[in-house]
Design a protein around this motif. Structure first.
Motif, PDB file in Angstrom:
ATOM      1  N   ASP A  47     -16.497   4.103   6.189  1.00  0.00           N
ATOM      2  CA  ASP A  47     -17.249   3.220   5.314  1.00  0.00           C
ATOM      3  C   ASP A  47     -16.516   1.885   5.297  1.00  0.00           C
ATOM      4  N   VAL A  48     -16.958   0.962   6.160  1.00  0.00           N
ATOM      5  CA  VAL A  48     -16.315  -0.345   6.308  1.00  0.00           C
ATOM      6  C   VAL A  48     -17.101  -1.374   5.507  1.00  0.00           C
ATOM      7  N   THR A  49     -16.417  -2.086   4.647  1.00  0.00           N
ATOM      8  CA  THR A  49     -17.021  -3.169   3.873  1.00  0.00           C
ATOM      9  C   THR A  49     -16.538  -4.485   4.466  1.00  0.00           C
ATOM     10  N   ILE A  50     -17.472  -5.346   4.815  1.00  0.00           N
ATOM     11  CA  ILE A  50     -17.122  -6.640   5.403  1.00  0.00           C
ATOM     12  C   ILE A  50     -17.560  -7.724   4.442  1.00  0.00           C
ATOM     13  N   ARG A  51     -16.652  -8.652   4.199  1.00  0.00           N
ATOM     14  CA  ARG A  51     -16.961  -9.730   3.265  1.00  0.00           C
ATOM     15  C   ARG A  51     -16.401 -11.050   3.777  1.00  0.00           C
ATOM     16  N   GLU A  52     -17.042 -12.134   3.348  1.00  0.00           N
ATOM     17  CA  GLU A  52     -16.507 -13.458   3.661  1.00  0.00           C
ATOM     18  C   GLU A  52     -15.175 -13.574   2.942  1.00  0.00           C
ATOM     19  N   TRP A  98     -12.743  -4.081   5.281  1.00  0.00           N
ATOM     20  CA  TRP A  98     -11.951  -3.245   4.376  1.00  0.00           C
ATOM     21  C   TRP A  98     -12.445  -1.810   4.418  1.00  0.00           C
ATOM     22  N   VAL A  99     -11.525  -0.892   4.356  1.00  0.00           N
ATOM     23  CA  VAL A  99     -11.823   0.523   4.181  1.00  0.00           C
ATOM     24  C   VAL A  99     -11.118   0.909   2.888  1.00  0.00           C
ATOM     25  N   GLY A 100     -11.915   1.134   1.856  1.00  0.00           N
ATOM     26  CA  GLY A 100     -11.330   1.315   0.535  1.00  0.00           C
ATOM     27  C   GLY A 100     -10.610   0.025   0.172  1.00  0.00           C
ATOM     28  N   GLY A 101      -9.380   0.141  -0.265  1.00  0.00           N
ATOM     29  CA  GLY A 101      -8.596  -1.041  -0.613  1.00  0.00           C
ATOM     30  C   GLY A 101      -7.713  -1.541   0.510  1.00  0.00           C
ATOM     31  N   ASP A 102      -7.896  -1.014   1.730  1.00  0.00           N
ATOM     32  CA  ASP A 102      -7.034  -1.378   2.851  1.00  0.00           C
ATOM     33  C   ASP A 102      -7.718  -2.360   3.788  1.00  0.00           C
ATOM     34  N   LEU A 103      -7.018  -3.433   4.119  1.00  0.00           N
ATOM     35  CA  LEU A 103      -7.508  -4.385   5.106  1.00  0.00           C
ATOM     36  C   LEU A 103      -7.502  -3.702   6.465  1.00  0.00           C
ATOM     37  N   ARG A 137      -9.912  -9.067  15.334  1.00  0.00           N
ATOM     38  CA  ARG A 137      -8.683  -8.264  15.365  1.00  0.00           C
ATOM     39  C   ARG A 137      -8.821  -7.095  14.404  1.00  0.00           C
ATOM     40  N   VAL A 138      -8.351  -5.950  14.835  1.00  0.00           N
ATOM     41  CA  VAL A 138      -8.315  -4.764  13.987  1.00  0.00           C
ATOM     42  C   VAL A 138      -6.855  -4.497  13.650  1.00  0.00           C
ATOM     43  N   ALA A 139      -6.579  -4.166  12.405  1.00  0.00           N
ATOM     44  CA  ALA A 139      -5.213  -3.822  11.996  1.00  0.00           C
ATOM     45  C   ALA A 139      -4.761  -2.599  12.791  1.00  0.00           C
ATOM     46  N   PRO A 140      -3.502  -2.562  13.208  1.00  0.00           N
ATOM     47  CA  PRO A 140      -3.026  -1.484  14.095  1.00  0.00           C
ATOM     48  C   PRO A 140      -3.363  -0.073  13.613  1.00  0.00           C
ATOM     49  N   GLU A 141      -3.251   0.178  12.330  1.00  0.00           N
ATOM     50  CA  GLU A 141      -3.496   1.534  11.826  1.00  0.00           C
ATOM     51  C   GLU A 141      -4.973   1.928  11.843  1.00  0.00           C
ATOM     52  N   TRP A 142      -5.855   0.977  12.122  1.00  0.00           N
ATOM     53  CA  TRP A 142      -7.295   1.255  12.147  1.00  0.00           C
ATOM     54  C   TRP A 142      -7.879   1.178  13.553  1.00  0.00           C
ATOM     55  N   LEU A 143      -7.067   0.969  14.565  1.00  0.00           N
ATOM     56  CA  LEU A 143      -7.562   0.879  15.935  1.00  0.00           C
ATOM     57  C   LEU A 143      -8.283   2.157  16.350  1.00  0.00           C
ATOM     58  N   GLY A 144      -9.375   1.982  17.089  1.00  0.00           N
ATOM     59  CA  GLY A 144     -10.109   3.119  17.631  1.00  0.00           C
ATOM     60  C   GLY A 144     -10.936   3.894  16.631  1.00  0.00           C
ATOM     61  N   ARG A 145     -11.175   3.303  15.467  1.00  0.00           N
ATOM     62  CA  ARG A 145     -11.894   4.039  14.416  1.00  0.00           C
ATOM     63  C   ARG A 145     -13.218   3.381  14.027  1.00  0.00           C
ATOM     64  N   GLY A 146     -13.657   2.394  14.816  1.00  0.00           N
ATOM     65  CA  GLY A 146     -14.959   1.774  14.577  1.00  0.00           C
ATOM     66  C   GLY A 146     -14.952   0.488  13.784  1.00  0.00           C
ATOM     67  N   VAL A 147     -13.783   0.009  13.403  1.00  0.00           N
ATOM     68  CA  VAL A 147     -13.711  -1.222  12.614  1.00  0.00           C
ATOM     69  C   VAL A 147     -14.152  -2.427  13.445  1.00  0.00           C
ATOM     70  N   GLY A 148     -13.674  -2.508  14.675  1.00  0.00           N
ATOM     71  CA  GLY A 148     -14.058  -3.621  15.544  1.00  0.00           C
ATOM     72  C   GLY A 148     -15.553  -3.649  15.796  1.00  0.00           C
ATOM     73  N   ARG A 160     -20.786  -6.131  14.992  1.00  0.00           N
ATOM     74  CA  ARG A 160     -22.198  -6.013  14.579  1.00  0.00           C
ATOM     75  C   ARG A 160     -22.505  -6.926  13.390  1.00  0.00           C
ATOM     76  N   HIS A 161     -21.568  -7.026  12.466  1.00  0.00           N
ATOM     77  CA  HIS A 161     -21.752  -7.901  11.308  1.00  0.00           C
ATOM     78  C   HIS A 161     -21.871  -9.366  11.746  1.00  0.00           C
ATOM     79  N   LEU A 162     -20.963  -9.807  12.612  1.00  0.00           N
ATOM     80  CA  LEU A 162     -20.981 -11.202  13.055  1.00  0.00           C
ATOM     81  C   LEU A 162     -22.230 -11.510  13.875  1.00  0.00           C
TER      82      LEU A 162
END
Length: 154
Positions: A3-8, A55-60, A80-91, A96-98
């Motif tokens: 559940d990724v939340t994207i915000r300006e 953001w995923v929960g409170g984590d960037l 850029r995806v934060a290292p701990e979130w690589l390969g999990r669909g954040v990118g 898609r959002h952009l």
């Protein structure tokens, strides 16, 4: 699926500033000095650039920006995806959002410049999977043995 939340984002938070710094450091580590086109904080805040954080929960988890080149042409920046979130669909979620934002603004195409080599392959795979194709240089870029440009007609 996450559940990724994207915000300006106004780039004022410590976490986002650290991710921008990580991105810039990575670009300098994997690119010739004259081929680093990643934007620092002040350029990401410039008129015509809309910056987003994921953001995923409170984590960037990631970031990305859309730069207006012309009313009908946008450029992806600072993906850029934060290292701990690589390969999990954040990118994928950010891309898609952009692209949805570009469509909502009436843009006919979105382009990007990136490098070559192993460090760039995951991003290239993402862009290709979403229909981006190689194109001639745009804006002030030069296509050469390192820099390459891609575009997607929306």
């Amino acid at each position: 699926m996450l559940d990724v939340t994207i915000r300006e984002d106004d780039l004022s938070g410590a976490a986002i500033q650290a991710l921008v710094a990580l991105h810039l450091g990575g670009m300098h580590a994997h690119s010739p000095a004259d081929k680093v086109h990643a934007l620092p904080l002040d350029k990401l805040r410039a008129p015509g650039v809309t910056f987003h954080s994921a953001w995923v929960g409170g984590d960037l988890a990631g970031m990305g920006a859309l730069k207006v080149l012309a009313p009908d042409h946008g450029e992806l920046k600072s993906m850029r995806v934060a290292p701990e979130w690589l390969g999990r669909g954040v990118g994928k979620a950010m891309l898609r959002h952009l692209l949805a934002e570009a469509r909502a603004r009436g843009m006919a195409r979105v382009s990007l410049e990136t490098g070559r080599g192993p460090a760039f392959e995951p991003a290239l795979a993402l862009y290709r999977a979403h229909g981006f194709e190689r194109c001639a240089a745009f804006a002030d870029y030069v296509v050469d043995d390192f820099s390459q440009c891609f575009t997607l007609v929306l």
